[in-house]
Design a protein around this motif. Structure first.
Motif, PDB file in Angstrom:
ATOM      1  N   ALA A   1      58.596 137.014  15.800  1.00 19.82           N
ATOM      2  CA  ALA A   1      59.298 135.704  16.103  1.00 19.82           C
ATOM      3  C   ALA A   1      59.503 135.721  17.677  1.00 19.82           C
ATOM      4  N   ALA A   2      59.809 136.749  18.257  1.00 21.80           N
ATOM      5  CA  ALA A   2      60.253 136.450  19.693  1.00 21.80           C
ATOM      6  C   ALA A   2      59.242 136.361  20.559  1.00 21.80           C
ATOM      7  N   VAL A   3      58.108 137.105  20.292  1.00 19.33           N
ATOM      8  CA  VAL A   3      56.772 136.860  20.772  1.00 19.33           C
ATOM      9  C   VAL A   3      56.249 135.624  20.793  1.00 19.33           C
ATOM     10  N   ALA A   4      56.114 135.081  19.481  1.00 15.76           N
ATOM     11  CA  ALA A   4      55.547 133.846  19.315  1.00 15.76           C
ATOM     12  C   ALA A   4      56.422 132.483  20.041  1.00 15.76           C
ATOM     13  N   GLU A   5      57.648 132.977  19.877  1.00 13.35           N
ATOM     14  CA  GLU A   5      58.514 131.816  20.847  1.00 13.35           C
ATOM     15  C   GLU A   5      58.006 131.642  22.213  1.00 13.35           C
ATOM     16  N   ALA A   6      57.806 133.082  22.791  1.00 15.91           N
ATOM     17  CA  ALA A   6      57.376 133.118  24.118  1.00 15.91           C
ATOM     18  C   ALA A   6      56.171 132.454  24.505  1.00 15.91           C
ATOM     19  N   VAL A   7      55.079 132.764  23.411  1.00 18.56           N
ATOM     20  CA  VAL A   7      53.772 132.168  23.688  1.00 18.56           C
ATOM     21  C   VAL A   7      53.959 130.406  23.430  1.00 18.56           C
ATOM     22  N   ARG A   8      54.876 129.996  22.464  1.00 18.65           N
ATOM     23  CA  ARG A   8      54.677 128.809  22.358  1.00 18.65           C
ATOM     24  C   ARG A   8      55.368 127.987  23.706  1.00 18.65           C
ATOM     25  N   ARG A   9      56.221 128.657  24.252  1.00 24.41           N
ATOM     26  CA  ARG A   9      56.626 128.016  25.521  1.00 24.41           C
ATOM     27  C   ARG A   9      55.665 127.870  26.773  1.00 24.41           C
ATOM     28  N   LEU A  10      54.954 129.071  26.732  1.00 30.87           N
ATOM     29  CA  LEU A  10      53.796 128.824  27.577  1.00 30.87           C
ATOM     30  C   LEU A  10      52.751 127.758  27.314  1.00 30.87           C
ATOM     31  N   ALA A  11      52.696 127.584  26.135  1.00 28.64           N
ATOM     32  CA  ALA A  11      51.494 126.623  25.721  1.00 28.64           C
ATOM     33  C   ALA A  11      52.016 125.364  25.807  1.00 28.64           C
ATOM     34  N   GLY A  12      53.457 125.173  25.882  1.00 28.43           N
ATOM     35  CA  GLY A  12      54.109 123.873  26.071  1.00 28.43           C
ATOM     36  C   GLY A  12      54.085 123.335  27.662  1.00 28.43           C
ATOM     37  N   ALA A  13      54.022 124.505  28.384  1.00 29.06           N
ATOM     38  CA  ALA A  13      53.833 124.293  29.688  1.00 29.06           C
ATOM     39  C   ALA A  13      52.436 123.874  30.283  1.00 29.06           C
ATOM     40  N   GLY A  14      51.545 124.236  29.415  1.00 29.74           N
ATOM     41  CA  GLY A  14      50.125 123.942  29.688  1.00 29.74           C
ATOM     42  C   GLY A  14      49.129 124.863  29.489  1.00 29.74           C
ATOM     43  N   ALA A  15      49.568 126.186  28.984  1.00 30.30           N
ATOM     44  CA  ALA A  15      48.585 127.226  28.757  1.00 30.30           C
ATOM     45  C   ALA A  15      47.731 126.822  27.597  1.00 30.30           C
ATOM     46  N   ASP A  16      46.242 126.814  27.786  1.00 31.93           N
ATOM     47  CA  ASP A  16      45.573 126.895  26.338  1.00 31.93           C
ATOM     48  C   ASP A  16      45.431 127.805  25.626  1.00 31.93           C
ATOM     49  N   THR A  17      45.440 129.300  26.323  1.00 35.35           N
ATOM     50  CA  THR A  17      45.412 130.404  25.609  1.00 35.35           C
ATOM     51  C   THR A  17      46.347 131.354  26.156  1.00 35.35           C
ATOM     52  N   VAL A  18      47.028 132.184  25.545  1.00 29.61           N
ATOM     53  CA  VAL A  18      48.194 133.247  25.839  1.00 29.61           C
ATOM     54  C   VAL A  18      47.574 134.604  25.503  1.00 29.61           C
ATOM     55  N   VAL A  19      47.310 135.368  26.541  1.00 27.16           N
ATOM     56  CA  VAL A  19      46.870 136.861  26.133  1.00 27.16           C
ATOM     57  C   VAL A  19      48.078 137.840  26.310  1.00 27.16           C
ATOM     58  N   LEU A  20      48.333 138.505  25.194  1.00 29.70           N
ATOM     59  CA  LEU A  20      49.300 139.711  25.144  1.00 29.70           C
ATOM     60  C   LEU A  20      49.050 140.827  26.045  1.00 29.70           C
TER      61      LEU A  20
END
Length: 290
Positions: free
Chosen positions: A246-265
């Motif tokens: 849940a914590a990681v997904a939230e961080a991914v969603r924040r980056l996506a909301g800022a303009g990232a199309d893909t987030v790579v862990l």
């Protein structure tokens, strides 16, 4: 949908790649990213092996330092990967770490100029064009690929500075951002990329990919703090995440909301369970990321 991937870090020996790549394919991970860090593992050789061992996962190289390569060789390798594994190889070019480039006698006086020339020539060669170029760095005399790709190939550029990000918008098809990029940094990078695109009169999609330093499991918080400190990022707010899905997904969603199309862990360099990290991303995080 936001794309999701995982980095296979070259701190792991290359013989570990086969198991990780096959697992990524089996569990439905979308993208597996590889690095060409001096002096660890080769980007094209590991990508070709990972693609051959798998059936569907896309394999990104993030990134190939252009000072180390003649652009014709880059084009030959990129075209070969595309024809053998259509649509599955993701190619990213960048300056490379300048100290490393100096170690091998390849440091350019103008890294930005070199990257721009390389991107222009590479994208033209991959389109099947025949080129003669007399640039400061790229020199080609009647060069064309005998086996060009049969479909368009996107070429990404990696960068952090404003001039490189504008150049990426002007000349590349996508941009790769490092794990040192915060949410605000992604937003600013997207703005700079768009400035470059407008200046060049470009339209259409431009994919932004960002690494997210991620720690899971026992000792996750301590491992994340240690790596951020080692990279000089301990005081940078909003970089990296430690915790459960849940914590990681939230961080991914924040980056996506800022303009990232893909987030790579990006796991920490001392991640104790690389295979478990892939399962965590595909089975636990992915369902929580729209």
């Amino acid at each position: 949908m936001t794309g999701l991937g995982v980095v296979f870090r070259p701190q792991l020996p290359p013989e570990r790649l086969r198991a990780v790549a096959r697992l990524a394919d089996d569990v439905g991970l979308e993208e597996l990213w590889l690095w060409e860090d001096c002096f660890l593992e080769g980007g094209v050789s590991t990508a070709a092996a990972a693609l051959a061992w798998t059936e569907r996962v896309r394999v990104g190289i993030g990134l190939l330092p252009v000072p180390l390569r003649n652009v014709a060789v880059t084009a030959m390798e990129a075209a070969s990967l595309e024809r053998m594994f259509p649509g599955r190889a993701i190619l990213t070019l960048g300056h490379g770490v300048q100290d490393w480039m100096g170690q091998v006698g390849a440091r350019a006086a103008s890294p930005l100029g070199l990257l721009g020339e390389h991107l222009d020539a590479l994208r033209a060669l991959l389109r099947g064009e025949r080129l003669s170029v007399r640039g400061r760095y790229v020199q080609l005399d009647d060069v064309a690929l005998d086996w060009p790709p049969q479909r368009p190939v996107d070429v990404l550029a990696g960068g952090t500075g404003p001039r490189t990000l504008r150049l990426s918008g002007e000349k590349a098809d996508g941009t790769l951002l490092t794990a040192a990029t915060s949410v605000d940094g992604v937003r600013r990078a997207r703005e700079l990329v768009e400035e470059g695109r407008r200046a060049a009169g470009r339209s259409g999609a431009h994919r932004v990919v960002v690494y997210l330093l991620t720690a899971m499991g026992d000792g996750a918080e301590a491992r994340l703090r240690a790596e951020l400190a080692a990279e000089g990022l301990a005081s940078v707010p909003g970089v990296g995440v430690a915790g459960d899905a849940a914590a990681v997904a939230e961080a991914v969603r924040r980056l996506a909301g800022a303009g990232a199309d893909t987030v790579v862990l990006q796991p920490t360099g001392d991640e104790p369970d690389p295979e478990g990290f892939v399962r965590f991303a595909a089975e636990k995080v992915r369902p929580l990321v729209p």
